[in-house]
Design an enzyme around this catalytic site. Structure first.
Site, PDB file in Angstrom:
ATOM      1  N   ASP A 295       0.859  -1.189   0.000  1.00 50.63           N
ATOM      2  CA  ASP A 295       0.000   0.000   0.000  1.00 50.63           C
ATOM      3  C   ASP A 295       0.891   1.233   0.000  1.00 50.63           C
ATOM      4  O   ASP A 295       2.055   1.184   0.428  1.00 50.63           O
ATOM      5  CB  ASP A 295      -0.911  -0.007   1.235  1.00 50.63           C
ATOM      6  CG  ASP A 295      -1.973   1.091   1.197  1.00 50.63           C
ATOM      7  OD1 ASP A 295      -2.338   1.530   0.092  1.00 50.63           O
ATOM      8  OD2 ASP A 295      -2.438   1.511   2.277  1.00 50.63           O
ATOM      9  N   HIS A 296       0.349   2.319  -0.494  1.00 51.51           N
ATOM     10  CA  HIS A 296       1.040   3.606  -0.427  1.00 51.51           C
ATOM     11  C   HIS A 296       0.710   4.276   0.904  1.00 51.51           C
ATOM     12  O   HIS A 296      -0.455   4.547   1.195  1.00 51.51           O
ATOM     13  CB  HIS A 296       0.578   4.505  -1.580  1.00 51.51           C
ATOM     14  CG  HIS A 296       1.055   4.059  -2.925  1.00 51.51           C
ATOM     15  ND1 HIS A 296       0.242   4.070  -4.051  1.00 51.51           N
ATOM     16  CD2 HIS A 296       2.251   3.575  -3.337  1.00 51.51           C
ATOM     17  CE1 HIS A 296       0.930   3.636  -5.090  1.00 51.51           C
ATOM     18  NE2 HIS A 296       2.154   3.327  -4.679  1.00 51.51           N
ATOM     19  N   PHE A 476      -5.149   4.675   0.252  1.00 49.93           N
ATOM     20  CA  PHE A 476      -6.245   3.880  -0.324  1.00 49.93           C
ATOM     21  C   PHE A 476      -5.839   3.072  -1.554  1.00 49.93           C
ATOM     22  O   PHE A 476      -6.636   2.893  -2.470  1.00 49.93           O
ATOM     23  CB  PHE A 476      -7.454   4.772  -0.652  1.00 49.93           C
ATOM     24  CG  PHE A 476      -7.660   5.912   0.310  1.00 49.93           C
ATOM     25  CD1 PHE A 476      -7.852   5.660   1.667  1.00 49.93           C
ATOM     26  CD2 PHE A 476      -7.644   7.223  -0.112  1.00 49.93           C
ATOM     27  CE1 PHE A 476      -8.024   6.699   2.571  1.00 49.93           C
ATOM     28  CE2 PHE A 476      -7.810   8.276   0.784  1.00 49.93           C
ATOM     29  CZ  PHE A 476      -8.002   8.008   2.131  1.00 49.93           C
ATOM     30  N   HIS A 477      -4.621   2.539  -1.555  1.00 48.80           N
ATOM     31  CA  HIS A 477      -4.146   1.796  -2.722  1.00 48.80           C
ATOM     32  C   HIS A 477      -3.636   0.395  -2.372  1.00 48.80           C
ATOM     33  O   HIS A 477      -2.593  -0.016  -2.871  1.00 48.80           O
ATOM     34  CB  HIS A 477      -3.013   2.564  -3.416  1.00 48.80           C
ATOM     35  CG  HIS A 477      -3.382   3.928  -3.876  1.00 48.80           C
ATOM     36  ND1 HIS A 477      -2.453   4.926  -4.117  1.00 48.80           N
ATOM     37  CD2 HIS A 477      -4.592   4.478  -4.161  1.00 48.80           C
ATOM     38  CE1 HIS A 477      -3.074   6.019  -4.511  1.00 48.80           C
ATOM     39  NE2 HIS A 477      -4.376   5.776  -4.546  1.00 48.80           N
ATOM     40  N   PRO A 478      -4.327  -0.394  -1.548  1.00 45.27           N
ATOM     41  CA  PRO A 478      -3.812  -1.740  -1.272  1.00 45.27           C
ATOM     42  C   PRO A 478      -3.848  -2.609  -2.525  1.00 45.27           C
ATOM     43  O   PRO A 478      -4.746  -2.488  -3.364  1.00 45.27           O
ATOM     44  CB  PRO A 478      -4.763  -2.262  -0.189  1.00 45.27           C
ATOM     45  CG  PRO A 478      -6.031  -1.502  -0.400  1.00 45.27           C
ATOM     46  CD  PRO A 478      -5.602  -0.139  -0.856  1.00 45.27           C
TER      47      PRO A 478
END
Length: 546
Positions: A295-296, A476-478
């Site tokens: 994730d980011h 919000f980038h898993p």
């Protein structure tokens, strides 16, 4: 149980699932079922871009997950919002249209994933894109997913872009062009002042009217029905009843990086030690299911602005609110039509002892908002404020998703393991210093009254790392939890088929071997467009007998 039969069952009507259902049902002879756990996308807050602040906390259209305590984040649980409605995360996200770097996809191909080089996937990006700039090199103008410019310039964003130039980052008007590096305005998935989710783009009224497409909302998938090592259907709960749908061809999991691996594990596909411990009969051992979570990590620096020109000022005044409303009603413009983040930057932060970039391509991304709050989607501060968020584009840290029990309605264990490698820790600190460097440029100084977070007391690398541990959050980038590849820990092959299982694919960000360098919605759409071509091509060849 009911057991109606379809050619394809798509689980999850999110960024990828809506694309799959729409494209596959283009052929009238192909019968498609689309299952979505959440409701239809009727909430006005979904369609109004600034409604992001409402949907971020909605119990209705948001799963509102939390991670397990992360030891690398001082034991904090991190809030993970995920879309639970038609459109999935594309109905509640920050609207930013970013593809990532050419090198991201070339790297996927270099790992053994044939057909995923940048030149291979570019046609799928173009096919999906309806850019208001029209069909121009590297962009599509006629695709269903609308992409719009931010019309009006903002003094703060202009100062930020000029400040980035003053530290050596060029200005750009296209982060998705030949070169990602630069500072500029984002393009957004909006159209005429409204959000363009994949539900709005791909599930139009005419698509919904197709007799061969069934869309079931509030249909919570509980597991894949297996016969031997072949997927033959899906169990789901709807209206308090357990139901089953059967497939003649394939089940397509598009439930996202959390729930796609969860569904595989619940269905007996995953690490044997985990399945044995949870009492799930092993159908097929795949040790990589749920592993490789990436994730980011977002680090948010907050500033008080010396001029009353921020969205805080507008939202904290009834006059400002009226003006915002009129601007949107009359012109479909202004802050209500944009959402949160207007400006961005991709640049090199981490450098060696000689001052040279450690990576060949930009390693951090900025999201710049003309408002400030304690967290993304929170209530704005009472003062004039703005936010510079930074994130590392290609983190080395890896976490996992693991079921806690056989109960499909219990959220799984979510452990991101943020900042668990030396590179990630050094990059986080370098990213904060890069943000400060821009804030201190001659271009930005007239707008910076004070740095609120992390504040002047945080000066050493240790101080800044502790700030990252105490305040860092997901952007919000898993992804990566059902990764593509051909090694022992890969879950799907280069055609997104689950290894060792017939009739089952995973089509969402969980299939990414490594995160792309930027926001993940556009890549998810691209992956679904590409998957449809693969599915149709594979349907013309006999399925393997397992």
């Amino acid at each position: 149980m009911d057991a109606e039969e379809f050619d394809y069952i798509v689980v999850g009507a999110g960024s990828a699932g809506c694309v799959l259902a729409s494209r596959l049902s283009e052929k009238p002879e192909t019968r498609v079922l689309l299952l979505e756990a959440g409701p239809r996308d009727t909430s006005p807050w979904i369609h109004l871009p600034i409604g992001y602040g409402k949907t971020m906390w909605s119990n209705t259209v948001n799963w509102r997950f939390e991670t397990d305590p992360d030891p690398n984040m001082n034991g904090r649980r991190i809030y993970w919002p995920r879309g639970k409605t038609l459109g999935g995360c594309s109905s509640i996200n920050g609207l930013i249209y970013i593809r990532g770097q050419r090198e991201d996809y070339d790297h996927w191909a270099a790992l053994g994933n044939t057909g995923w080089r940048y030149d291979d996937v570019l046609p799928d990006f173009i096919k999906s894109e309806g850019n208001e700039r029209g069909p121009i090199p590297l962009h599509g103008g006629d695709g269903p997913l609308k992409v719009s410019d931010i019309g009006a310039k903002h003094a703060l964003i202009e100062a930020f872009i000029e400040g980035a130039q003053q530290i050596g980052v060029p200005r750009t008007d296209d982060f998705n062009g030949e070169r990602q590096e630069g500072a500029g305005y984002f393009q957004l998935n909006t159209h005429k002042g409204l959000r363009c989710s994949t539900a709005k783009a791909y599930l139009t009224a005419s698509v919904k009217a197709r007799s061969n497409l069934r869309i079931e909302t509030e249909a919570f998938a509980a597991g894949v029905v297996m016969e031997g090592r072949r997927a033959v259907g899906v169990r789901y709960r709807q209206g308090g009843r357990m139901k089953m749908a059967r497939t003649r061809a394939e089940v397509l999991l598009s439930a996202g990086a959390i729930q796609s691996p969860q569904l595989l594990q619940l269905s007996g596909i995953g690490p044997r030690t985990l399945l044995d411990a949870r009492g799930v009969p092993v159908v097929h051992e795949l040790p990589g299911v749920g592993e490789n979570l990436q994730d980011h990590l977002q680090i948010r620096l907050g500033f008080e602005c010396s001029k009353p020109i921020t969205t805080n000022d507008q939202l904290n005044s009834w006059v400002g609110q009226v003006r915002l409303g009129l601007e949107w009603l009359l012109h479909r413009s202004g802050a209500l039509a944009i959402g949160i983040n207007q400006g961005g930057c991709f640049m090199h932060a981490l450098r060696d002892e000689n001052g040279q970039p450690v990576t060949a391509t930009p390693d951090i991304q900025f999201h710049v908002a003309t408002l400030s709050a304690d967290m993304a989607g929170g209530k704005v501060h009472p003062y004039s404020g703005f936010t510079m968020s930074v994130c590392q584009l290609r983190p080395e840290s890896r976490g996992h998703i693991r079921i806690r029990s056989t109960d499909p309605f219990e959220p799984p264990e979510m452990q991101p393991n943020y900042l668990s490698t030396d590179l990630d820790r050094r990059t986080a600190v370098a990213a904060v210093r890069a943000a400060r460097a821009i804030a201190q440029t001659p271009a930005m100084r007239p707008y910076v009254k004070r740095e609120v977070k992390p504040g002047p007391d945080a000066q050493t690398d240790a101080d800044l790392l502790e700030f990252c541990r105490n305040t860092g959050a997901t952007i919000f980038h898993p992804g990566g939890t059902c990764r593509m590849g051909d090694d022992a820990l890969a879950v799907v092959d280069a055609r997104l088929r689950v290894h060792g299982i017939a009739g089952l694919r995973v089509v969402d960000c969980s299939a990414m071997p490594t995160l792309v360098s930027g926001n993940t919605n556009a890549p998810a759409v691209m992956m679904a467009e590409k998957a449809v071509d693969m599915i149709r091509a594979d349907a013309r060849t006999p399925a393997p007998v397992l």
